[in-house]
Design an enzyme around this catalytic site. Structure first.
Site, PDB file in Angstrom:
ATOM      1  CD  GLU A   1      45.575  46.674  38.470  1.00 49.36           C
ATOM      2  OE1 GLU A   1      45.084  45.574  38.195  1.00 49.36           O
ATOM      3  OE2 GLU A   1      46.335  46.854  39.448  1.00 49.36           O
TER       4      GLU A   1
ATOM      5  CD1 TRP B   1      47.147  42.910  36.607  1.00 49.29           C
ATOM      6  CD2 TRP B   1      46.952  40.695  36.306  1.00 49.29           C
ATOM      7  NE1 TRP B   1      48.073  42.280  37.396  1.00 49.29           N
ATOM      8  CE2 TRP B   1      47.978  40.932  37.238  1.00 49.29           C
ATOM      9  CE3 TRP B   1      46.653  39.377  35.963  1.00 49.29           C
ATOM     10  CZ2 TRP B   1      48.711  39.900  37.832  1.00 49.29           C
ATOM     11  CZ3 TRP B   1      47.374  38.344  36.550  1.00 49.29           C
ATOM     12  CH2 TRP B   1      48.387  38.611  37.460  1.00 49.29           C
TER      13      TRP B   1
ATOM     14  CD1 TRP C   1      37.359  21.895  45.501  1.00 49.46           C
ATOM     15  CD2 TRP C   1      38.296  23.349  46.923  1.00 49.46           C
ATOM     16  NE1 TRP C   1      38.338  22.590  44.810  1.00 49.46           N
ATOM     17  CE2 TRP C   1      38.926  23.494  45.660  1.00 49.46           C
ATOM     18  CE3 TRP C   1      38.725  24.168  47.971  1.00 49.46           C
ATOM     19  CZ2 TRP C   1      39.961  24.403  45.419  1.00 49.46           C
ATOM     20  CZ3 TRP C   1      39.746  25.073  47.734  1.00 49.46           C
ATOM     21  CH2 TRP C   1      40.348  25.184  46.476  1.00 49.46           C
TER      22      TRP C   1
ATOM     23  CG  ASN D   1      41.807  44.156  42.688  1.00 47.52           C
ATOM     24  OD1 ASN D   1      41.311  43.169  42.156  1.00 47.52           O
ATOM     25  ND2 ASN D   1      43.107  44.273  42.895  1.00 47.52           N
TER      26      ASN D   1
ATOM     27  CD1 TRP E   1      38.660  26.695  42.613  1.00 56.26           C
ATOM     28  CD2 TRP E   1      37.679  27.940  41.043  1.00 56.26           C
ATOM     29  NE1 TRP E   1      38.772  26.020  41.423  1.00 56.26           N
ATOM     30  CE2 TRP E   1      38.184  26.766  40.437  1.00 56.26           C
ATOM     31  CE3 TRP E   1      37.024  28.863  40.241  1.00 56.26           C
ATOM     32  CZ2 TRP E   1      38.052  26.503  39.065  1.00 56.26           C
ATOM     33  CZ3 TRP E   1      36.895  28.597  38.882  1.00 56.26           C
ATOM     34  CH2 TRP E   1      37.393  27.427  38.309  1.00 56.26           C
TER      35      TRP E   1
ATOM     36  CD1 TRP F   1      35.930  34.731  41.590  1.00 50.51           C
ATOM     37  CD2 TRP F   1      36.383  33.565  43.453  1.00 50.51           C
ATOM     38  NE1 TRP F   1      35.171  35.252  42.601  1.00 50.51           N
ATOM     39  CE2 TRP F   1      35.411  34.557  43.758  1.00 50.51           C
ATOM     40  CE3 TRP F   1      36.808  32.722  44.471  1.00 50.51           C
ATOM     41  CZ2 TRP F   1      34.893  34.714  45.040  1.00 50.51           C
ATOM     42  CZ3 TRP F   1      36.287  32.876  45.748  1.00 50.51           C
ATOM     43  CH2 TRP F   1      35.338  33.866  46.027  1.00 50.51           C
TER      44      TRP F   1
HETATM   45  C1  LIG Z   1      38.090  37.287  42.935  1.00 50.14           C
HETATM   46  C2  LIG Z   1      38.082  38.418  41.916  1.00 50.14           C
HETATM   47  C3  LIG Z   1      36.994  38.575  41.062  1.00 50.14           C
HETATM   48  C4  LIG Z   1      36.983  39.612  40.121  1.00 50.14           C
HETATM   49  N1  LIG Z   1      35.902  39.733  39.274  1.00 50.14           N
HETATM   50  C5  LIG Z   1      35.897  40.707  38.329  1.00 50.14           C
HETATM   51  C6  LIG Z   1      34.805  40.837  37.420  1.00 50.14           C
HETATM   52  O1  LIG Z   1      33.855  40.055  37.411  1.00 50.14           O
HETATM   53  N2  LIG Z   1      34.833  41.875  36.530  1.00 50.14           N
HETATM   54  C7  LIG Z   1      35.886  42.757  36.472  1.00 50.14           C
HETATM   55  O2  LIG Z   1      35.863  43.674  35.644  1.00 50.14           O
HETATM   56  N3  LIG Z   1      36.941  42.619  37.293  1.00 50.14           N
HETATM   57  C8  LIG Z   1      36.981  41.640  38.219  1.00 50.14           C
HETATM   58  N4  LIG Z   1      38.057  41.534  39.070  1.00 50.14           N
HETATM   59  C9  LIG Z   1      39.223  42.421  38.882  1.00 50.14           C
HETATM   60  C10 LIG Z   1      39.206  43.724  39.674  1.00 50.14           C
HETATM   61  O3  LIG Z   1      38.892  43.477  41.015  1.00 50.14           O
HETATM   62  C11 LIG Z   1      38.213  44.750  39.110  1.00 50.14           C
HETATM   63  O4  LIG Z   1      38.394  44.885  37.724  1.00 50.14           O
HETATM   64  C12 LIG Z   1      38.426  46.115  39.755  1.00 50.14           C
HETATM   65  O5  LIG Z   1      38.282  46.042  41.150  1.00 50.14           O
HETATM   66  C13 LIG Z   1      37.414  47.088  39.165  1.00 50.14           C
HETATM   67  O6  LIG Z   1      37.534  48.344  39.765  1.00 50.14           O
HETATM   68  P1  LIG Z   1      38.064  49.580  38.942  1.00 50.14           P
HETATM   69  O7  LIG Z   1      37.343  49.712  37.665  1.00 50.14           O
HETATM   70  O8  LIG Z   1      38.031  50.736  39.870  1.00 50.14           O
HETATM   71  O9  LIG Z   1      39.553  49.150  38.653  1.00 50.14           O
HETATM   72  P2  LIG Z   1      40.886  49.984  38.257  1.00 50.14           P
HETATM   73  O10 LIG Z   1      41.854  49.766  39.331  1.00 50.14           O
HETATM   74  O11 LIG Z   1      40.486  51.394  37.988  1.00 50.14           O
HETATM   75  O12 LIG Z   1      41.358  49.280  36.960  1.00 50.14           O
HETATM   76  C14 LIG Z   1      40.975  49.679  35.645  1.00 50.14           C
HETATM   77  C15 LIG Z   1      40.381  48.513  34.898  1.00 50.14           C
HETATM   78  O13 LIG Z   1      41.329  47.471  34.721  1.00 50.14           O
HETATM   79  C16 LIG Z   1      40.662  46.209  34.765  1.00 50.14           C
HETATM   80  N5  LIG Z   1      41.205  45.441  35.891  1.00 50.14           N
HETATM   81  C17 LIG Z   1      41.673  45.937  37.055  1.00 50.14           C
HETATM   82  N6  LIG Z   1      42.155  44.932  37.822  1.00 50.14           N
HETATM   83  C18 LIG Z   1      41.973  43.799  37.124  1.00 50.14           C
HETATM   84  C19 LIG Z   1      42.277  42.427  37.384  1.00 50.14           C
HETATM   85  N7  LIG Z   1      42.877  42.019  38.519  1.00 50.14           N
HETATM   86  N8  LIG Z   1      41.934  41.515  36.445  1.00 50.14           N
HETATM   87  C20 LIG Z   1      41.361  41.886  35.282  1.00 50.14           C
HETATM   88  N9  LIG Z   1      41.059  43.166  34.988  1.00 50.14           N
HETATM   89  C21 LIG Z   1      41.368  44.107  35.888  1.00 50.14           C
HETATM   90  C22 LIG Z   1      39.185  46.485  34.974  1.00 50.14           C
HETATM   91  O14 LIG Z   1      38.541  46.485  33.719  1.00 50.14           O
HETATM   92  C23 LIG Z   1      39.200  47.867  35.598  1.00 50.14           C
HETATM   93  O15 LIG Z   1      38.027  48.608  35.375  1.00 50.14           O
HETATM   94  C24 LIG Z   1      38.093  40.494  40.027  1.00 50.14           C
HETATM   95  C25 LIG Z   1      39.185  40.330  40.895  1.00 50.14           C
HETATM   96  C26 LIG Z   1      39.177  39.304  41.836  1.00 50.14           C
HETATM   97  C27 LIG Z   1      40.368  39.152  42.751  1.00 50.14           C
END
Ligand SMILES: Cc1cc2nc3c(=O)[nH]c(=O)nc-3n(C[C@H](O)[C@H](O)[C@H](O)COP(=O)(O)OP(=O)(O)OC[C@H]3O[C@@H](n4cnc5c(N)ncnc54)[C@H](O)[C@@H]3O)c2cc1C
Length: 469
Positions: free
Chosen positions: A272, A275, A304, A339, A357, A380
């Site tokens: 993650e 990503w 759209w 997520n 989107w 997105w």
């Molecule tokens: C449509 C959409 C919009 C999103 N918008 C954001 C946003 O504005 N800000 C944001 O930080 N994340 C965003 N995410 C990614 C992800 O959903 C969140 O980072 C995650 O849910 C945060 O929860 P956590 O800290 O418990 O994640 P954990 O599962 O604990 O992951 C640890 C860290 O990894 C990073 N991370 C995790 N998943 C992703 C991912 N898919 N892409 C990029 N980084 C990731 C984050 O910094 C997160 O805190 C988005 C995902 C989607 C599908």
């Protein structure tokens, strides 16, 4: 001659390369931070994220004061104003060198080029550092020397590079001789989300330690279950740099030393973070994504639907699709969404409702406490099948099956959609499909036929792809 550190999305004193480099000098060190509200509003950054940022300045000032480093406010409501503000601040305090950690978004990079020019004209040196990513953007290239646009090979190279070199986080700089300059007086905003998202170091550190100690060893399964606290919920703090990705990875490696070595729960978590770096890398490699343009340019002209009332119902969590509504209400109430639910609601908006989107992306920026252009745009565009490494347009998540699979007992739905609290684990996912029609249920019927709208989206994508071939 004092050295100035300009803090932006790096609101911490530990593991802060710009601050540490400035403090390696013998002269005085002062710091500054701005609140460019007009600029942030033009980027759709909403109150939850702006408030979090502003609240964090209070503990940050205290940490800096303990080191005898004052934090001053940098004038400027827009980035252009900030450049002038920085010049004036440097002049006023006789600054000879400025230390800054980089930001990667399009407007931020344009501002920083202007800073370089403006300060060079006053013979002030600017020292730039990378702190946001574990592997800075543009470090990794494909075998052909080009940018990565597919995640899996990027992640492999990313992990290999971290196995070769991963430095422990930097300690906070040593306390400096007392300074007479007083820090700026700060007023914390009135933030309804303050209790949910505390910004002091202890709370953030505890969140990290609790996560590393427990759910990390069940991360692969628990991270998909929105009713559980199976993820770190560190995203708001990573977004404003109250904690660094390096500090997070370091803590993970302490608990799971093989986290970079292949499949494990800890490795899934590490991916993650990959990503996160992948999408930040993309901001630099394909700057158009910062400017509301799709990565796949052929999807620019997809027909759209206009947002209208359907979009409003999606925003309010009144679609009649329980998992979608639960997720949108979680977002509207807490500033955060799980997520898996982010993917489900984004696919529902872009595929079942076939709404652009960019409307969803903007709403998320306005509502998320962890709003981050790179991750949000990446998420997105992935969901809308317009991005790099996006979900293929024909693989559309069904929100009812997602709900049955990942919220089996309906606990998450029950928490956020109280109208459905009395439904059993079987009917709660799609109450209007149940044989016994729920008479008197104060919950809307699904606003769209999931099967039909899914097929329409696939047909439209297919026809569009053929037209643009
Ligand atoms: C449509 C959409 C919009 C999103 N918008 C954001 C946003 O504005 N800000 C944001 O930080 N994340 C965003 N995410 C990614 C992800 O959903 C969140 O980072 C995650 O849910 C945060 O929860 P956590 O800290 O418990 O994640 P954990 O599962 O604990 O992951 C640890 C860290 O990894 C990073 N991370 C995790 N998943 C992703 C991912 N898919 N892409 C990029 N980084 C990731 C984050 O910094 C997160 O805190 C988005 C995902 C989607 C599908």
């Amino acid at each position: 001659m004092p050295h100035l550190v300009w803090l932006r999305r790096d609101l911490r004193v530990t593991d802060n390369p710009a601050l540490s480099a400035a403090c390696a000098n013998t002269g005085d060190v002062i710091t500054c931070v701005g609140l460019p509200d007009a600029q942030w509003q033009s980027h759709d950054l909403g109150a939850p994220a702006r408030n979090l940022y502003q609240r964090r300045l209070t503990p940050l000032t205290a940490d800096l004061c303990a080191l005898n480093i004052p934090l001053l406010m940098l004038d400027g409501a827009t980035f252009a104003d900030q450049v002038n503000g920085l010049q004036a601040l440097c002049k006023h305090h006789g600054i000879t060198a400025v230390y800054v950690n980089r930001e990667y978004e399009f407007n931020e990079r344009a501002r920083d080029r202007a800073v370089d020019q403006a300060l060079a004209a006053c013979s002030i040196q600017v020292h730039w550092f990378d702190d946001q990513c574990l592997v800075p953007p543009q470090t990794l290239k494909t075998g052909q020397g080009g940018p990565y646009s597919v995640f899996t090979p990027y992640r492999r190279r990313w992990e290999a590079s971290l196995r070769e070199e991963f430095n422990a986080p930097l300690s906070a700089p040593a306390r400096r001789p007392a300074l007479t300059l007083a820090p700026a007086r700060l007023t914390a905003p009135d933030d309804p989300l303050a209790a949910l998202w505390p910004v002091d170091n202890d709370s953030i550190q505890t969140r990290l330690e609790r996560f590393v100690a427990r759910p990390l060893d069940r991360y692969q399964t628990d991270r998909d279950l929105p009713a559980l606290e199976g993820t770190s919920s560190l995203s708001p703090y990573l977004a404003i740099g109250a904690i660094s990705a390096r500090q997070v990875l370091h803590a993970v490696l302490q608990a799971a030393p093989h986290a970079l070595d292949g499949a494990s729960d800890a490795n899934t978590f590490v991916s993650e973070l990959a990503w996160r770096d992948f999408y930040k890398n993309l901001l630099v490699e394909a700057p158009r994504v910062s400017r509301a343009r799709p990565f796949k340019v052929t999807t620019e002209t997809l027909p759209w639907n206009p947002p209208g009332e359907a979009f409003e119902r999606w925003c309010q969590g009144q679609t009649g699709v329980p998992l979608v509504d639960a997720a949108m209400r979680q977002l509207n109430t807490t500033g955060w969404m799980h997520n898996r639910c982010r993917m489900v609601v984004a696919m529902f908006l872009t595929k079942n409702l076939f709404i652009d989107w960019r409307h969803g992306e903007r709403y998320f920026m306005q509502r998320l406490v962890d709003a981050d252009l790179a991750a949000n745009n990446g998420g997105w565009q992935w969901s809308a099948s317009t991005g790099t490494d996006a979900a293929p347009y024909f693989r559309i998540m069904n929100p009812v099956s997602q709900s049955q699979r990942f919220d089996k007992n309906g606990d998450y739905i029950r928490r956020w959609v109280p109208e459905l609290a009395a439904q059993d684990a079987k009917t709660i996912h799609a109450p209007f499909d149940a044989k016994a029609h729920p008479i008197g249920l104060k919950y809307p019927k699904p606003m769209v036929d999931l099967k039909r709208s899914r097929q329409q989206a696939i047909d439209t994508f297919k026809a569009h792809q053929q037209d643009s071939a």
